[in-house]
Design a protein around this motif. Structure first.
Motif, PDB file in Angstrom:
ATOM      1  N   ARG A  56       0.824  -1.217   0.000  1.00 54.82           N
ATOM      2  CA  ARG A  56       0.000   0.000   0.000  1.00 54.82           C
ATOM      3  C   ARG A  56       0.853   1.259   0.000  1.00 54.82           C
ATOM      4  NH1 ARG A  56      -3.337  -1.051   4.728  1.00 54.82           N
ATOM      5  NH2 ARG A  56      -3.950  -3.124   4.190  1.00 54.82           N
ATOM      6  N   ARG A  57       1.918   1.245   0.773  1.00 59.04           N
ATOM      7  CA  ARG A  57       2.807   2.406   0.863  1.00 59.04           C
ATOM      8  C   ARG A  57       3.459   2.661  -0.493  1.00 59.04           C
ATOM      9  NH1 ARG A  57       7.011   2.758   5.604  1.00 59.04           N
ATOM     10  NH2 ARG A  57       5.138   3.366   6.698  1.00 59.04           N
ATOM     11  N   ARG A  58       3.882   1.610  -1.162  1.00 56.22           N
ATOM     12  CA  ARG A  58       4.524   1.782  -2.472  1.00 56.22           C
ATOM     13  C   ARG A  58       3.526   2.289  -3.519  1.00 56.22           C
ATOM     14  NH1 ARG A  58       9.748   0.560  -3.900  1.00 56.22           N
ATOM     15  NH2 ARG A  58       8.964  -0.408  -5.787  1.00 56.22           N
ATOM     16  N   SER A  60       0.922   4.255  -2.952  1.00 55.59           N
ATOM     17  CA  SER A  60       0.543   5.644  -2.670  1.00 55.59           C
ATOM     18  C   SER A  60       1.651   6.635  -3.058  1.00 55.59           C
ATOM     19  CB  SER A  60       0.183   5.822  -1.205  1.00 55.59           C
ATOM     20  OG  SER A  60       1.317   5.628  -0.391  1.00 55.59           O
ATOM     21  N   GLU A  61       2.861   6.170  -3.234  1.00 53.39           N
ATOM     22  CA  GLU A  61       3.979   7.056  -3.591  1.00 53.39           C
ATOM     23  C   GLU A  61       3.997   7.392  -5.047  1.00 53.39           C
ATOM     24  OE1 GLU A  61       7.535   5.157  -2.293  1.00 53.39           O
ATOM     25  OE2 GLU A  61       7.160   5.636  -0.218  1.00 53.39           O
TER      26      GLU A  61
END
Length: 61
Positions: A56-58, A60-61
């Motif tokens: 998820r973090r990757r 959103s970037e």
């Protein structure tokens, strides 16, 4: 506990379950299913959760 006592207990519990209304049984089953952990967490621990957070973090970037 003797075998007869065990058999009597099992029979009584089965009769209670059968005599219980179907709506009550369905509601209890749904509540139990809602409280259960997801299979990925139950089977593999925290690793799937960490992977999904990383993913998820990757995204959103």
């Amino acid at each position: 506990m003797k075998f007869q006592d065990l058999l009597k207990f099992a029979t009584e519990e089965m009769v209670k379950k059968i005599e219980e209304p179907q709506e009550v049984r369905k509601k209890a089953r749904a509540e139990k299913k809602a409280q259960r952990e997801p299979l990925s967490t139950w089977a593999f621990g925290v690793l799937p959760m960490a992977f999904s957070m990383f993913k998820r973090r990757r995204q959103s970037e």
